[in-house]
Motif scaffolding. Sequence first.
Motif, PDB file in Angstrom:
ATOM      1  N   GLY A  87       0.780  -1.234   0.000  1.00  0.00           N
ATOM      2  CA  GLY A  87       0.000   0.000   0.000  1.00  0.00           C
ATOM      3  C   GLY A  87       0.806   1.274   0.000  1.00  0.00           C
ATOM      4  N   ARG A  88       2.120   1.190  -0.245  1.00  0.00           N
ATOM      5  CA  ARG A  88       2.962   2.397  -0.264  1.00  0.00           C
ATOM      6  C   ARG A  88       3.236   2.794  -1.707  1.00  0.00           C
ATOM      7  NH1 ARG A  88       1.667   0.047   4.394  1.00  0.00           N
ATOM      8  NH2 ARG A  88       3.127   0.376   6.084  1.00  0.00           N
ATOM      9  N   THR A  89       2.826   3.999  -2.082  1.00  0.00           N
ATOM     10  CA  THR A  89       3.025   4.476  -3.440  1.00  0.00           C
ATOM     11  C   THR A  89       3.480   5.936  -3.405  1.00  0.00           C
ATOM     12  OG1 THR A  89       0.681   5.090  -3.599  1.00  0.00           O
ATOM     13  CG2 THR A  89       1.309   2.916  -4.438  1.00  0.00           C
ATOM     14  N   VAL A  90       4.113   6.359  -4.494  1.00  0.00           N
ATOM     15  CA  VAL A  90       4.546   7.749  -4.623  1.00  0.00           C
ATOM     16  C   VAL A  90       3.938   8.320  -5.898  1.00  0.00           C
ATOM     17  CG1 VAL A  90       6.496   9.337  -4.872  1.00  0.00           C
ATOM     18  CG2 VAL A  90       6.703   7.329  -3.380  1.00  0.00           C
ATOM     19  N   TYR A  91       3.244   9.435  -5.748  1.00  0.00           N
ATOM     20  CA  TYR A  91       2.633  10.108  -6.896  1.00  0.00           C
ATOM     21  C   TYR A  91       2.824  11.608  -6.726  1.00  0.00           C
ATOM     22  CZ  TYR A  91      -0.852  11.665 -10.293  1.00  0.00           C
ATOM     23  OH  TYR A  91      -1.483  12.285 -11.347  1.00  0.00           O
ATOM     24  N   ARG A  92       3.345  12.231  -7.776  1.00  0.00           N
ATOM     25  CA  ARG A  92       3.681  13.653  -7.746  1.00  0.00           C
ATOM     26  C   ARG A  92       4.587  13.985  -6.552  1.00  0.00           C
ATOM     27  NH1 ARG A  92      -1.572  17.056 -10.031  1.00  0.00           N
ATOM     28  NH2 ARG A  92      -1.578  16.038 -12.088  1.00  0.00           N
ATOM     29  N   GLY A  93       5.466  13.050  -6.272  1.00  0.00           N
ATOM     30  CA  GLY A  93       6.441  13.269  -5.214  1.00  0.00           C
ATOM     31  C   GLY A  93       5.905  13.122  -3.816  1.00  0.00           C
ATOM     32  N   ARG A  94       4.651  12.728  -3.687  1.00  0.00           N
ATOM     33  CA  ARG A  94       4.044  12.550  -2.371  1.00  0.00           C
ATOM     34  C   ARG A  94       3.903  11.064  -2.056  1.00  0.00           C
ATOM     35  NH1 ARG A  94      -0.640  16.966  -1.016  1.00  0.00           N
ATOM     36  NH2 ARG A  94       0.595  18.847  -1.386  1.00  0.00           N
ATOM     37  N   ARG A 103      13.171  15.462  -8.818  1.00  0.00           N
ATOM     38  CA  ARG A 103      12.056  14.519  -8.971  1.00  0.00           C
ATOM     39  C   ARG A 103      11.811  14.203 -10.427  1.00  0.00           C
ATOM     40  NH1 ARG A 103       6.418  14.278  -9.603  1.00  0.00           N
ATOM     41  NH2 ARG A 103       6.186  16.519  -9.938  1.00  0.00           N
ATOM     42  N   VAL A 104      11.424  12.977 -10.709  1.00  0.00           N
ATOM     43  CA  VAL A 104      10.946  12.561 -12.026  1.00  0.00           C
ATOM     44  C   VAL A 104       9.549  11.990 -11.830  1.00  0.00           C
ATOM     45  CG1 VAL A 104      11.258  10.951 -13.937  1.00  0.00           C
ATOM     46  CG2 VAL A 104      13.239  12.127 -12.964  1.00  0.00           C
ATOM     47  N   GLY A 105       8.607  12.491 -12.624  1.00  0.00           N
ATOM     48  CA  GLY A 105       7.211  12.149 -12.429  1.00  0.00           C
ATOM     49  C   GLY A 105       6.777  10.865 -13.098  1.00  0.00           C
ATOM     50  N   LEU A 106       5.527  10.509 -12.849  1.00  0.00           N
ATOM     51  CA  LEU A 106       4.992   9.230 -13.295  1.00  0.00           C
ATOM     52  C   LEU A 106       4.928   9.133 -14.821  1.00  0.00           C
ATOM     53  CD1 LEU A 106       3.831   6.556 -12.223  1.00  0.00           C
ATOM     54  CD2 LEU A 106       1.560   7.590 -12.364  1.00  0.00           C
ATOM     55  N   ASP A 107       4.675  10.234 -15.509  1.00  0.00           N
ATOM     56  CA  ASP A 107       4.588  10.184 -16.967  1.00  0.00           C
ATOM     57  C   ASP A 107       5.895   9.685 -17.563  1.00  0.00           C
ATOM     58  OD1 ASP A 107       2.017  11.087 -16.860  1.00  0.00           O
ATOM     59  OD2 ASP A 107       2.457  13.140 -17.496  1.00  0.00           O
ATOM     60  N   THR A 108       7.002  10.154 -17.032  1.00  0.00           N
ATOM     61  CA  THR A 108       8.305   9.728 -17.545  1.00  0.00           C
ATOM     62  C   THR A 108       8.577   8.276 -17.185  1.00  0.00           C
ATOM     63  OG1 THR A 108       9.137  11.987 -17.334  1.00  0.00           O
ATOM     64  CG2 THR A 108      10.775  10.238 -17.553  1.00  0.00           C
TER      65      THR A 108
END
Length: 424
Positions: free
Chosen positions: A124-131, A171-176
């Motif tokens: 249940g641990r995820t990172v999205y938009r650096g959060r 940071r590198v985002g999810l799209d990349t």
Amino acid sequence: MPTLGAIADDFTGATDLATMLVARGFRTVVAVGADAVAALADAAQTDAVVVALKSRTAPVAEAVDDSLKALHALRAIGCRRFYFKYCSTFDSTPEGNIGPVTDALLAALGERRTVVVPSFPATGRTVYRGRLFVHDDLLDESPMRHHPLTPMRDSRLQRLLAPQTAHPVTRVGLDTVRAGAAALRAALAEPVHADALVVLDAVDDTDLTAIAAATEEFGLVTGAAGLAVGLTGPHPGAARARPASRPGDVGVVLAGSASAATRAQVAHALDHLPHRRLDLHRLRADFDTAVAELTAFVREHWAADPARPPLIYAVATPDDIETDTPAGAEPPAALVERALAACAVTLVAAGARRLLVAGGETSGAVVTALKARTLGIGAPIAPGVAWARTEVCPAGTAHTVDLALKSGNFGDTAIFTEAWEQLV
């Protein structure tokens, strides 16, 4: 000969990562401390070594020193690629220890950059938009906000990490990440990331697979055990350690964690297992007698019903957490660790061959007291939790036991009653 060396900042984290590596085809051994690495008897038959440290909440200088010793020991046995493993909830303080240890490892390896990947979707641990999210909650809105040792009151990883490190935090985002390994590799090569700790978004296992492929040339990666999802070891179907215990051998649950997940597990076990809560006042008044009473309780229940492992626990509800520690008294967390470690030593001498320990700090105290040197990963119990076969020698007599070290935040509600089914 091992080529992958990992440094874990607590004992449950070490077995968590080792469990993942075994599943990915790495013949893996957990070494308890840097000194145990050189003494590995089966290093030639090992692909990965995970060094278990008790450095997560240690003073920064001590955490850095212990981590560098582990790195030196791993390099000495042939490891060429390295993995700094920390908790998927990024447990740390503004001073460290994630940033300072990462900086020290980079400097020692002559590396300038690495990635920061605490995602572990299976737990249940995820990172999205650096959060960082814990299931559906932001980290700072999850129960980790109230952790007694490392309260996490910000979910933005860049903001959490920046005060701890001398490197830029980018940071590198999810799209990349979702564009694939080649695109991510190119993004990580951009000048902005050349001397940085790069936080990567990842919300499922395909993201972790892309990250692992894009960073295969990195000398150091950092993250939770989830990052290992993307790795592929040289021995698919690597054999797991066989149980040391036999049906009918007695066991015990030692739960020191105060996390919400462990409290729920304790609450469930109270309806199914013999149990006794630690009395901190009694322990402070007469530690040895209080421990003797606890272990006598366990032995009495072994005699009456050996199939049900008794539970000794610290916290079942938030009301059990000590908030008014007497002036000058031993802090409650340290007292809990010391008491459960003492119980473990006595109970192994009395015949315990199956121990399930809940809590990272508690696990470190128990393993240290039992004088275990290496752990062979056995049957999985839950994501991030497995049985391990180990030889212990707490009082000069060696015993081989099955030991499960459970992070306070991991496991299903019924883990204390159901984990034993895996020991067949």
